[in-house]
Design a protein around this motif. Structure first.
Motif, PDB file in Angstrom:
ATOM      1  N   ALA A   1       0.841  -1.191   0.000  1.00  0.00           N
ATOM      2  CA  ALA A   1       0.000   0.000   0.000  1.00  0.00           C
ATOM      3  C   ALA A   1       0.877   1.242   0.000  1.00  0.00           C
ATOM      4  O   ALA A   1       2.080   1.166   0.244  1.00  0.00           O
ATOM      5  CB  ALA A   1      -0.898   0.010   1.232  1.00  0.00           C
ATOM      6  N   ALA A   2       0.240   2.368  -0.256  1.00  0.00           N
ATOM      7  CA  ALA A   2       0.919   3.656  -0.139  1.00  0.00           C
ATOM      8  C   ALA A   2       0.287   4.499   0.966  1.00  0.00           C
ATOM      9  O   ALA A   2       0.706   5.623   1.202  1.00  0.00           O
ATOM     10  CB  ALA A   2       0.860   4.400  -1.472  1.00  0.00           C
ATOM     11  N   TRP A   3      -0.710   3.958   1.650  1.00  0.00           N
ATOM     12  CA  TRP A   3      -1.395   4.688   2.719  1.00  0.00           C
ATOM     13  C   TRP A   3      -0.485   4.875   3.933  1.00  0.00           C
ATOM     14  O   TRP A   3       0.351   4.026   4.233  1.00  0.00           O
ATOM     15  CB  TRP A   3      -2.629   3.914   3.172  1.00  0.00           C
ATOM     16  CG  TRP A   3      -3.826   4.072   2.292  1.00  0.00           C
ATOM     17  CD1 TRP A   3      -3.856   3.935   0.932  1.00  0.00           C
ATOM     18  CD2 TRP A   3      -5.156   4.396   2.685  1.00  0.00           C
ATOM     19  NE1 TRP A   3      -5.123   4.143   0.472  1.00  0.00           N
ATOM     20  CE2 TRP A   3      -5.946   4.425   1.524  1.00  0.00           C
ATOM     21  CE3 TRP A   3      -5.746   4.648   3.913  1.00  0.00           C
ATOM     22  CZ2 TRP A   3      -7.300   4.707   1.558  1.00  0.00           C
ATOM     23  CZ3 TRP A   3      -7.097   4.927   3.948  1.00  0.00           C
ATOM     24  CH2 TRP A   3      -7.860   4.967   2.780  1.00  0.00           C
ATOM     25  N   ASN A   4      -0.701   5.964   4.636  1.00  0.00           N
ATOM     26  CA  ASN A   4      -0.083   6.223   5.944  1.00  0.00           C
ATOM     27  C   ASN A   4       1.416   5.942   5.979  1.00  0.00           C
ATOM     28  O   ASN A   4       1.883   5.084   6.720  1.00  0.00           O
ATOM     29  CB  ASN A   4      -0.812   5.416   7.022  1.00  0.00           C
ATOM     30  CG  ASN A   4      -2.287   5.736   7.064  1.00  0.00           C
ATOM     31  OD1 ASN A   4      -2.684   6.880   6.933  1.00  0.00           O
ATOM     32  ND2 ASN A   4      -3.110   4.713   7.222  1.00  0.00           N
ATOM     33  N   PRO A   5       2.199   6.673   5.172  1.00  0.00           N
ATOM     34  CA  PRO A   5       3.639   6.437   5.157  1.00  0.00           C
ATOM     35  C   PRO A   5       4.262   6.585   6.537  1.00  0.00           C
ATOM     36  O   PRO A   5       3.817   7.408   7.341  1.00  0.00           O
ATOM     37  CB  PRO A   5       4.166   7.488   4.176  1.00  0.00           C
ATOM     38  CG  PRO A   5       3.118   8.526   4.107  1.00  0.00           C
ATOM     39  CD  PRO A   5       1.816   7.831   4.370  1.00  0.00           C
ATOM     40  N   ARG A   6       5.254   5.753   6.776  1.00  0.00           N
ATOM     41  CA  ARG A   6       5.961   5.706   8.056  1.00  0.00           C
ATOM     42  C   ARG A   6       5.002   5.514   9.235  1.00  0.00           C
ATOM     43  O   ARG A   6       5.217   6.025  10.327  1.00  0.00           O
ATOM     44  CB  ARG A   6       6.843   6.926   8.237  1.00  0.00           C
ATOM     45  CG  ARG A   6       7.988   6.904   7.225  1.00  0.00           C
ATOM     46  CD  ARG A   6       8.867   8.057   7.233  1.00  0.00           C
ATOM     47  NE  ARG A   6       9.936   7.976   6.259  1.00  0.00           N
ATOM     48  CZ  ARG A   6       9.805   7.803   4.937  1.00  0.00           C
ATOM     49  NH1 ARG A   6       8.627   7.644   4.401  1.00  0.00           N
ATOM     50  NH2 ARG A   6      10.858   7.748   4.136  1.00  0.00           N
TER      51      ARG A   6
ATOM     52  N   GLN B   1       2.255   6.789   9.905  1.00  0.00           N
ATOM     53  CA  GLN B   1       1.652   8.020  10.406  1.00  0.00           C
ATOM     54  C   GLN B   1       0.320   8.250   9.691  1.00  0.00           C
ATOM     55  O   GLN B   1       0.294   8.342   8.461  1.00  0.00           O
ATOM     56  CB  GLN B   1       2.578   9.221  10.160  1.00  0.00           C
ATOM     57  CG  GLN B   1       3.893   9.121  10.888  1.00  0.00           C
ATOM     58  CD  GLN B   1       3.695   9.030  12.393  1.00  0.00           C
ATOM     59  OE1 GLN B   1       3.003   9.845  12.994  1.00  0.00           O
ATOM     60  NE2 GLN B   1       4.310   8.030  13.005  1.00  0.00           N
ATOM     61  N   PRO B   2      -0.776   8.326  10.429  1.00  0.00           N
ATOM     62  CA  PRO B   2      -2.078   8.538   9.787  1.00  0.00           C
ATOM     63  C   PRO B   2      -2.091   9.812   8.940  1.00  0.00           C
ATOM     64  O   PRO B   2      -1.593  10.851   9.362  1.00  0.00           O
ATOM     65  CB  PRO B   2      -3.047   8.671  10.964  1.00  0.00           C
ATOM     66  CG  PRO B   2      -2.354   7.983  12.098  1.00  0.00           C
ATOM     67  CD  PRO B   2      -0.886   8.215  11.877  1.00  0.00           C
ATOM     68  N   MET B   3      -2.620   9.672   7.738  1.00  0.00           N
ATOM     69  CA  MET B   3      -2.743  10.791   6.815  1.00  0.00           C
ATOM     70  C   MET B   3      -4.212  10.957   6.451  1.00  0.00           C
ATOM     71  O   MET B   3      -4.990  10.009   6.545  1.00  0.00           O
ATOM     72  CB  MET B   3      -1.908  10.524   5.554  1.00  0.00           C
ATOM     73  CG  MET B   3      -0.419  10.396   5.803  1.00  0.00           C
ATOM     74  SD  MET B   3       0.326  11.904   6.437  1.00  0.00           S
ATOM     75  CE  MET B   3       0.307  12.925   4.979  1.00  0.00           C
ATOM     76  N   PRO B   4      -4.603  12.155   5.987  1.00  0.00           N
ATOM     77  CA  PRO B   4      -5.988  12.358   5.570  1.00  0.00           C
ATOM     78  C   PRO B   4      -6.368  11.401   4.430  1.00  0.00           C
ATOM     79  O   PRO B   4      -5.528  11.028   3.613  1.00  0.00           O
ATOM     80  CB  PRO B   4      -6.008  13.808   5.085  1.00  0.00           C
ATOM     81  CG  PRO B   4      -4.814  14.450   5.707  1.00  0.00           C
ATOM     82  CD  PRO B   4      -3.793  13.363   5.858  1.00  0.00           C
ATOM     83  N   ARG B   5      -7.627  11.027   4.396  1.00  0.00           N
ATOM     84  CA  ARG B   5      -8.133  10.078   3.401  1.00  0.00           C
ATOM     85  C   ARG B   5      -7.804  10.519   1.965  1.00  0.00           C
ATOM     86  O   ARG B   5      -7.372   9.719   1.150  1.00  0.00           O
ATOM     87  CB  ARG B   5      -9.632   9.898   3.576  1.00  0.00           C
ATOM     88  CG  ARG B   5     -10.216   8.800   2.745  1.00  0.00           C
ATOM     89  CD  ARG B   5     -11.672   8.566   3.164  1.00  0.00           C
ATOM     90  NE  ARG B   5     -12.254   7.456   2.493  1.00  0.00           N
ATOM     91  CZ  ARG B   5     -12.144   6.191   2.857  1.00  0.00           C
ATOM     92  NH1 ARG B   5     -11.431   5.886   3.919  1.00  0.00           N
ATOM     93  NH2 ARG B   5     -12.719   5.228   2.189  1.00  0.00           N
TER      94      ARG B   5
ATOM     95  N   ASN C   1      -4.155   9.863   1.247  1.00  0.00           N
ATOM     96  CA  ASN C   1      -3.924   8.428   1.078  1.00  0.00           C
ATOM     97  C   ASN C   1      -4.422   7.937  -0.273  1.00  0.00           C
ATOM     98  O   ASN C   1      -3.750   7.141  -0.938  1.00  0.00           O
ATOM     99  CB  ASN C   1      -4.601   7.639   2.199  1.00  0.00           C
ATOM    100  CG  ASN C   1      -3.800   7.674   3.488  1.00  0.00           C
ATOM    101  OD1 ASN C   1      -2.580   7.699   3.482  1.00  0.00           O
ATOM    102  ND2 ASN C   1      -4.510   7.700   4.610  1.00  0.00           N
ATOM    103  N   ARG C   2      -5.581   8.384  -0.687  1.00  0.00           N
ATOM    104  CA  ARG C   2      -6.118   7.956  -1.991  1.00  0.00           C
ATOM    105  C   ARG C   2      -5.217   8.413  -3.129  1.00  0.00           C
ATOM    106  O   ARG C   2      -4.974   7.663  -4.068  1.00  0.00           O
ATOM    107  CB  ARG C   2      -7.531   8.485  -2.175  1.00  0.00           C
ATOM    108  CG  ARG C   2      -8.540   7.732  -1.359  1.00  0.00           C
ATOM    109  CD  ARG C   2      -9.921   8.237  -1.649  1.00  0.00           C
ATOM    110  NE  ARG C   2     -10.898   7.374  -1.026  1.00  0.00           N
ATOM    111  CZ  ARG C   2     -12.180   7.583  -1.041  1.00  0.00           C
ATOM    112  NH1 ARG C   2     -12.672   8.637  -1.670  1.00  0.00           N
ATOM    113  NH2 ARG C   2     -13.001   6.750  -0.451  1.00  0.00           N
ATOM    114  N   ARG C   3      -4.734   9.621  -3.050  1.00  0.00           N
ATOM    115  CA  ARG C   3      -3.835  10.137  -4.094  1.00  0.00           C
ATOM    116  C   ARG C   3      -2.539   9.309  -4.124  1.00  0.00           C
ATOM    117  O   ARG C   3      -2.059   8.923  -5.189  1.00  0.00           O
ATOM    118  CB  ARG C   3      -3.547  11.617  -3.832  1.00  0.00           C
ATOM    119  CG  ARG C   3      -2.800  12.315  -4.925  1.00  0.00           C
ATOM    120  CD  ARG C   3      -2.735  13.841  -4.734  1.00  0.00           C
ATOM    121  NE  ARG C   3      -2.442  14.283  -3.374  1.00  0.00           N
ATOM    122  CZ  ARG C   3      -3.336  14.799  -2.519  1.00  0.00           C
ATOM    123  NH1 ARG C   3      -4.588  14.958  -2.867  1.00  0.00           N
ATOM    124  NH2 ARG C   3      -2.969  15.170  -1.298  1.00  0.00           N
TER     125      ARG C   3
END
Length: 139
Positions: free
Chosen positions: A49-54, A56-60, A63-65
C-alpha cells in the motif's frame, strides 16, 4: 525493531477481492488460501500500500492520491501479471486499502514500498506462507 508495529502487522487480516467474486483472506505465516494459489499460479506476489507512510495517519484524500500513484507505477511495470484490490483489517476497526500484486519479486517490491514511505509489506511465492518483509526505513 518496533515490537508494537510488528504485532500490528502479525494481527492484520489481509483481504483480497477475487476475480470470480468474493474475498480471500490471508495472514502472515498461515497457509495461502487455495483461491489465492489459483490466482497467483505459483508466481511471486505481494500485498502493499501507499497509505499512511511511516505508519503516520494521513488524511483520506492524501492516502487515496498516494495509492493512485502507486497503482500507476505498478501498471507501468511489464513484470506485473495482475493487480487486485485488497484491504488490511486490524484491531480496533483499523483498515487500510492495499493492493495484491502478482508477478513481481520481493526485492523489487521492497524498493517500491520504500519509495512510497512504507515500513513493510507481505509477499510470497507458490505455496509458501505469506512473509513479512521490512524495508530499509523500518524502525
Amino acid at each position: 525493531m518496533d515490537e508494537a508495529l510488528l504485532a500490528a502487522y502479525l494481527a492484520t487480516d489481509y483481504r483480497m477481492r477475487l476475480p470470480q467474486g468474493g474475498v480471500a483472506s490471508l495472514r502472515i505465516g498461515a497457509p495461502l488460501p487455495s483461491a489465492l494459489l489459483q490466482l497467483t499460479q505459483g508466481a511471486p506476489w505481494a500485498v502493499l500500500a501507499a497509505w499512511n507512510p511511516r505508519s503516520q495517519p494521513m488524511p483520506r484524500a492524501w492516502n487515496r492520491r498516494a495509492q493512485r500513484l502507486l497503482l500507476a507505477e505498478l501498471r507501468a511495470r511489464p513484470d506485473i501479471r495482475a493487480i487486485r484490490a485488497a484491504v488490511g483489517v486490524g484491531a480496533g476497526g483499523w483498515r487500510e486499502s492495499s493492493l495484491l500484486v502478482v508477478g513481481a519479486d520481493a526485492a523489487s517490491m521492497r524498493a517500491l514500498c520504500a519509495r512510497h514511505g512504507q515500513y513493510a509489506f507481505i509477499a510470497g511465492e507458490g505455496e509458501t506462507p505469506p512473509r513479512l518483509y521490512w524495508t530499509d526505513d523500518a524502525p
